[in-house]
Design a protein around this motif. Structure first.
Motif, short mmCIF file in Angstrom:
data_model
loop_
_atom_site.label_atom_id
_atom_site.label_comp_id
_atom_site.label_asym_id
_atom_site.label_seq_id
_atom_site.Cartn_x
_atom_site.Cartn_y
_atom_site.Cartn_z
N UNK A 125 -9.08 -0.36 0.42
CA UNK A 125 -9.28 -0.07 -0.77
C UNK A 125 -7.92 -0.06 -1.89
N UNK A 126 -6.85 0.26 -1.34
CA UNK A 126 -5.75 0.47 -1.98
C UNK A 126 -4.64 -0.91 -1.57
N UNK A 127 -4.96 -1.59 -0.33
CA UNK A 127 -3.92 -2.31 -0.10
C UNK A 127 -4.20 -3.91 -0.47
N UNK A 128 -3.21 -4.51 -0.73
CA UNK A 128 -3.11 -5.87 -1.24
C UNK A 128 -3.40 -6.81 -0.05
N UNK A 129 -2.60 -6.61 1.01
CA UNK A 129 -2.75 -7.57 2.13
C UNK A 129 -2.95 -6.54 3.43
N UNK A 130 -3.75 -7.25 4.33
CA UNK A 130 -3.93 -6.14 5.45
C UNK A 130 -4.33 -7.18 6.76
N UNK A 131 -3.61 -7.21 7.84
CA UNK A 131 -3.98 -7.97 9.01
C UNK A 131 -3.87 -6.63 10.31
N UNK A 132 -4.84 -7.08 10.93
CA UNK A 132 -5.04 -6.13 12.21
C UNK A 132 -3.88 -6.54 13.32
N UNK A 133 -3.92 -6.01 14.36
CA UNK A 133 -3.12 -6.40 15.54
C UNK A 133 -3.72 -7.70 16.00
N UNK A 134 -2.51 -8.68 16.07
CA UNK A 134 -2.92 -10.20 16.65
C UNK A 134 -3.71 -10.79 15.68
N UNK A 135 -3.97 -10.43 14.60
CA UNK A 135 -4.63 -11.10 13.69
C UNK A 135 -3.71 -11.92 12.74
N UNK A 136 -4.04 -13.24 12.47
CA UNK A 136 -3.38 -13.89 11.62
C UNK A 136 -3.85 -13.56 10.34
N UNK A 137 -2.76 -13.70 9.38
CA UNK A 137 -2.97 -13.41 7.92
C UNK A 137 -2.44 -14.82 7.03
N UNK A 144 -0.80 4.51 -2.48
CA UNK A 144 -1.52 4.14 -1.58
C UNK A 144 -0.63 3.90 -0.10
N UNK A 145 0.58 3.82 -0.39
CA UNK A 145 1.83 3.79 0.70
C UNK A 145 1.65 5.05 1.58
N UNK A 146 2.00 5.95 0.90
CA UNK A 146 1.73 7.49 1.21
C UNK A 146 0.65 7.73 2.13
N UNK A 147 -0.65 7.45 1.44
CA UNK A 147 -1.83 7.69 2.01
C UNK A 147 -2.06 6.86 3.40
N UNK A 148 -1.42 5.58 3.23
CA UNK A 148 -1.53 4.91 4.46
C UNK A 148 -0.87 5.36 5.64
N UNK A 149 0.42 5.94 5.52
CA UNK A 149 1.16 6.48 6.38
C UNK A 149 0.56 7.75 6.85
N UNK A 150 -0.09 8.78 5.83
CA UNK A 150 -0.91 9.82 6.33
C UNK A 150 -1.72 9.55 7.34
N UNK A 151 -2.51 8.33 7.19
CA UNK A 151 -3.64 8.07 8.04
C UNK A 151 -3.21 7.43 9.39
N UNK A 152 -1.90 7.34 9.60
CA UNK A 152 -1.49 6.70 10.94
C UNK A 152 -0.12 7.15 11.11
N UNK A 153 0.17 8.04 11.77
CA UNK A 153 1.36 8.65 12.03
C UNK A 153 2.18 7.78 12.93
N UNK A 154 1.69 6.72 13.56
CA UNK A 154 2.72 5.87 14.33
C UNK A 154 2.97 4.70 13.53
N UNK A 155 2.66 4.79 12.27
CA UNK A 155 3.04 3.74 11.30
C UNK A 155 4.45 3.74 10.91
N UNK A 156 5.14 2.58 10.28
CA UNK A 156 6.64 2.61 9.70
C UNK A 156 6.58 1.94 8.30
N UNK A 157 7.41 2.84 7.50
CA UNK A 157 7.35 1.87 6.31
C UNK A 157 8.60 0.68 6.53
#
Lengths: 211, 326
Positions: free
Chosen positions: A45-57, B14-27
């Motif tokens: 809902x917030x992100x411009x671009x998104x790709x899952x693990x192994x997924x090409x974008x 949105x960046x901070x929310x994305x990090x809050x959802x997934x603590x194994x993430x990195x900026x």
């Protein structure tokens, strides 16, 4: 580094991937919500671009003047995209850790180490590689100067040296041999052609009259 | 590189929310350190949050304070007119770090967040309390030529590798960070930590916080500055010892002075006692020698870095002299 190839232990998720790729091409976020797992769904809902693990974008790049619509996994570096997917093997992989400069390319006119950036991070950018430097058969003045001054031995670092040298001149950092050495220090030459490389750059700086 | 998912948020929220959802993430911003660590298996994030779309690229004057967005590139910052005229020390320090290619990628926030280049931290077959808490420290009894002489602990003797941060520590900068609870400000000298019993923590940033900017207050240090970096080759190497000096001299008296060192501690190492000793004094070699002697008190060396104590002693004097005569 076998980037772009799926490890054999991971089953391909072909249907889902291809479906996602199609809709992503249409830049619709609606279908992403239907396919994505709940956590990703919230992010979309917030992100411009998104790709899952192994997924090409999808990635749009202009490479050596040619606009390209590509599809890559997020973990593919710009260097690996150029070499492995586009067969632009002029850009060399030396250390793959930003220590040698063999992978130097220009992004929007600025020199960078292509091994330390992801291709997906360069969305919309203009990339110039050593293959894009010459004008047909007419070599770039820096390429000619490297030949004239014997600015290489084995040649492996040379594409990176030349891309870096062109940028060094454009930046206005080629005012003296000392300044050239400082601003070319990110390009390592194991053969030790440094003196001739500096001479080649000075030559171009001085209008090619000192050969 | 291990696989990971990738998102590119369009807003800070949105960046901070994305990090809050997934603590194994990195900026990820420039990526020059993070991708290096990921290729070596030292960092294994399951998700990267690409923050390059965020509006944090501005350099602007806020009253007398210089506001520098976290995504400003190191090369752009070093070349910026406001930096060159108001904070030449920062420009010097930036140009002493990395290569032009890396400076064209590396951001201000990323420079602050870079990890140590301790070879035991990078080698996943070796013990390292920073990489894997309670696994031991390979460096204390190993090859420790590059390591700390100030503020280390038995758990970790790694050094912070940045040049930029040494200048920002000397210039009393402030770090602006944003998190789920809003924004807060951290004095630059309190941003990075000493290793103590928690060497896995390089700094005081919470996991779901993001650096948004650095601010430098006005100061009189535009003329007498020096960033001296001593390294194994003339360019493009990490510091064995570096010294940042900024002085205000009038009527042959040091009115105000800031000194910080790099390559000697787990964080940029300010020298408050040496600064105090020089304030109100004349800028002479004898006084500089005195200050350098104060600065190296408490230095603790290891099997291979004993030379750093004398190198620091000499480098501080040289940097002070260069700044005074600049």
């Amino acid at each position: 580094m076998p980037q772009g190839n799926k490890p054999s232990s991971v089953p391909p998720k072909k249907d889902k991937q291809e479906a996602r790729r199609d809709f992503l091409k249409q830049s619709s976020a609606v279908m992403a919500l239907a396919l994505a797992p709940p956590l990703v769904l919230k992010a979309a809902q917030h992100d411009e671009a998104i790709a899952a693990v192994f997924e090409k974008m999808p990635v749009s790049l202009e490479i050596n003047g040619k606009k390209m619509q590509l599809s890559v996994e997020p973990r593919v570096t710009l260097l690996d995209l150029l070499r492995e997917q586009l067969a632009l093997t002029g850009t060399k992989k030396g250390c793959d850790h930003g220590q040698c400069g063999a992978c130097t390319v220009h992004v929007n006119g600025q020199r960078i180490n292509s091994c330390l950036t992801l291709a997906v991070m360069q969305e919309g950018k203009k990339i110039t590689t050593i293959e894009g430097l010459s004008n047909g058969d007419q070599l770039h003045p820096v390429q000619e100067a490297f030949i004239r001054h014997d600015g290489f031995q084995c040649g492996y670092c040379t594409p990176g040296q030349i891309m870096s040298a062109v940028a060094c001149l454009n930046e206005g950092h080629a005012g003296s041999p000392e300044q050239i050495r400082e601003f070319m220090s990110g390009n390592i030459c194991r053969c030790g052609a440094y003196d001739n490389i500096v001479n080649a750059i000075m030559d171009v700086k001085n209008g090619g009259q000192t050969a | 590189m291990n696989p990971f998912s990738y998102v590119r948020p369009n807003s800070l929220k949105a960046a901070i929310e994305a990090m809050a959802r997934d603590h194994s993430a990195r900026f990820i911003a420039g990526g020059t350190n993070l991708l290096d660590l990921m290729k070596n298996g030292v960092a294994l994030p399951e998700k990267l949050i690409d923050i390059n779309q965020l509006p944090l690229r501005e350099i602007r004057q806020d009253g007398n304070t210089l506001h520098i967005g976290a995504l400003v590139l190191n090369s752009d910052l070093a070349a910026h007119d406001l930096v060159k005229t108001q904070h030449p020390l920062l420009s010097e320090a930036l140009l002493a770090g990395a290569s032009q290619q890396l400076r064209n990628m590396a951001t201000v926030g990323g420079n602050m967040m870079q990890r140590t280049r301790c070879s035991y931290f990078y080698d996943t077959s070796m013990p390292c309390n920073k990489r894997q808490p309670n696994s031991g420290c390979g460096a204390t009894g190993g090859i420790n030529r590059m390591h700390a002489i100030f503020g280390a602990s038995d758990n970790c003797i790694a050094v912070h590798p940045s040049d930029m941060c040494v200048a920002l520590a000397a210039l009393d900068a402030t770090v602006l960070v944003a998190g789920p609870k809003g924004e807060r400000r951290i004095p630059f000298t309190d941003f990075h930590r000493l290793p103590g019993n928690t060497p896995q923590l390089d700094n005081n940033l919470a996991k779901n916080e993001l650096i948004t900017a650095v601010e430098i207050p006005p100061h009189p240090f535009t003329k007498h500055t020096c960033y001296l970096k001593v390294r194994d080759r003339a360019s493009y190497a990490f510091a064995l010892v570096s010294v940042a000096v900024a002085m205000d001299i009038s009527d042959n008296v040091i009115r105000n002075v800031r000194i910080a060192m790099g390559g000697v501690a787990h964080k940029p190492w300010r020298l408050p006692d040496a600064e105090k000793a020089l304030t109100g004094k004349t800028p002479t070699s004898d006084n500089f020698r005195l200050a350098a002697n104060i600065a190296i008190q408490g230095a603790k060396t290891y099997a291979h870095n004993g030379f750093k104590k004398e190198l620091a002693f000499n480098s501080i004097q040289t940097a002070l002299l260069k700044a005074a005569t600049a």
